[in-house]
Design a protein around this motif. Structure first.
Motif, short mmCIF file in Angstrom:
data_model
loop_
_atom_site.label_atom_id
_atom_site.label_comp_id
_atom_site.label_asym_id
_atom_site.label_seq_id
_atom_site.Cartn_x
_atom_site.Cartn_y
_atom_site.Cartn_z
N GLU A 32 50.02 48.28 93.69
CA GLU A 32 49.29 47.78 93.63
C GLU A 32 49.97 47.13 91.89
N ALA A 33 49.71 45.31 91.49
CA ALA A 33 50.77 45.48 90.76
C ALA A 33 48.98 44.18 89.74
N THR A 34 49.60 44.62 88.13
CA THR A 34 49.01 43.80 87.24
C THR A 34 50.10 42.94 86.72
N VAL A 35 49.22 41.27 86.87
CA VAL A 35 50.29 40.76 86.08
C VAL A 35 49.60 39.92 84.74
N LEU A 36 50.06 39.78 83.75
CA LEU A 36 50.28 39.47 82.42
C LEU A 36 50.68 38.39 81.94
N VAL A 37 50.29 37.83 81.18
CA VAL A 37 50.09 35.86 80.56
C VAL A 37 49.99 36.89 78.93
N VAL A 38 50.83 36.75 77.97
CA VAL A 38 50.36 37.08 76.64
C VAL A 38 50.56 35.93 75.83
N MET A 39 49.00 35.04 75.72
CA MET A 39 49.72 33.20 74.90
C MET A 39 49.34 33.90 73.62
N GLU A 40 50.56 33.08 72.94
CA GLU A 40 51.07 33.37 71.66
C GLU A 40 49.89 32.23 71.04
N PRO A 41 49.29 32.65 69.58
CA PRO A 41 48.10 31.62 68.95
C PRO A 41 49.43 30.55 68.16
N LEU A 42 48.77 29.71 67.96
CA LEU A 42 49.78 28.35 67.41
C LEU A 42 49.46 28.86 66.21
N GLN A 43 50.34 29.06 65.28
CA GLN A 43 50.62 29.59 63.79
C GLN A 43 51.11 28.12 63.02
N VAL A 44 50.35 27.44 62.24
CA VAL A 44 50.39 26.70 61.28
C VAL A 44 50.23 26.93 59.69
N PHE A 45 50.89 26.73 59.09
CA PHE A 45 51.20 26.72 57.50
C PHE A 45 51.39 25.84 56.54
N THR A 46 49.71 25.61 56.37
CA THR A 46 50.12 24.08 55.50
C THR A 46 48.89 24.09 54.40
N VAL A 47 48.96 23.42 53.20
CA VAL A 47 48.41 23.42 52.19
C VAL A 47 46.95 22.50 52.32
N PRO A 49 44.67 21.69 55.19
CA PRO A 49 44.83 21.62 56.52
C PRO A 49 43.53 21.08 57.81
N ALA A 50 43.25 19.44 56.56
CA ALA A 50 42.26 18.91 57.57
C ALA A 50 42.83 18.54 58.72
N GLY A 51 42.39 18.68 60.09
CA GLY A 51 42.28 17.25 60.94
C GLY A 51 42.96 18.84 62.31
N LEU A 52 43.41 19.88 61.72
CA LEU A 52 44.36 21.43 62.26
C LEU A 52 43.47 21.65 63.34
N GLU A 53 41.87 21.76 62.99
CA GLU A 53 40.64 21.99 64.21
C GLU A 53 41.31 21.49 65.68
N ILE A 54 41.70 19.93 65.66
CA ILE A 54 41.66 19.56 66.90
C ILE A 54 43.00 19.52 67.71
N ALA A 55 44.37 20.50 66.22
CA ALA A 55 45.26 20.72 66.99
C ALA A 55 45.09 22.04 67.57
N TYR A 56 44.33 23.00 66.67
CA TYR A 56 44.48 24.05 67.29
C TYR A 56 43.49 23.68 68.72
N ALA A 57 42.25 23.52 69.29
CA ALA A 57 41.58 23.20 70.21
C ALA A 57 42.30 22.17 71.47
N GLU A 58 43.50 21.97 71.16
CA GLU A 58 44.18 21.25 71.98
C GLU A 58 45.38 21.89 71.98
N TYR A 59 46.44 22.68 72.18
CA TYR A 59 47.31 23.76 72.08
C TYR A 59 46.23 24.84 72.67
N ASP A 60 45.49 25.31 72.17
CA ASP A 60 44.40 26.57 73.09
C ASP A 60 44.59 25.99 74.22
#
Length: 145
Positions: A32-47, A49-60
């Motif tokens: 039998e097989a198990t197929v795995l996809v590992v999604m890497e989280p968006l990693q943004v470093f900024t001083v 962060p305004a508006g990043l919630e939208i970017a994270y949501a769209e990326y996800d």
């Protein structure tokens, strides 16, 4: 011999080719097989962060959509080969560790995955998920190139 094959994939052409070969192998040996996809989280470093919630949501959203497509195609490929197949989608900043842990958690006795074959500076800077899996896995690893 092998009864349960873990097949990590990122949807790239080489990874998809490895997926198909691994499913062919699973069919041949009756595993039998198990197929795995590992999604890497968006990693943004900024001083600011305004508006990043939208970017994270769209990326996800796009990341999940892509993973669902990859896993849907894998399910179809497994059905064509008459291979019992489960699919898993996980989020992790460390794909190699997640692959090794998933193999252990699901009692897989083989990991079959692609290696993009980076060498030189690219391999040094980017590392290789495959090399990290080979170095840390107690489960045998079959590498497709």
């Amino acid at each position: 011999m092998y009864k349960h094959v873990l097949i990590p994939t990122d949807g790239s052409p080489l990874s998809t080719e490895a997926l198909e070969k691994a499913l062919d192998f699973a069919h041949e040996i009756g595993a039998e097989a198990t197929v795995l996809v590992v999604m890497e989280p968006l990693q943004v470093f900024t001083v600011n962060p305004a508006g990043l919630e939208i970017a994270y949501a769209e990326y996800d959203r796009k990341n999940n959509e892509a993973a669902d497509g990859i896993l849907g195609d894998a399910t179809g490929a497994a059905k064509q080969r008459l291979v019992a197949c489960e699919t898993i989608k996980l989020v992790s900043a460390d794909p190699a560790k997640t692959i090794v842990e998933t193999a252990e958690k699901y009692d897989c006795d083989l990991i079959a995955m692609a290696s993009h074959g980076r060498s030189g500076f690219k391999a040094f800077m980017l590392g290789s998920v495959t090399m990290k899996v080979l170095a840390s896995s107690k489960t045998p690893v079959l590498v497709y190139r």
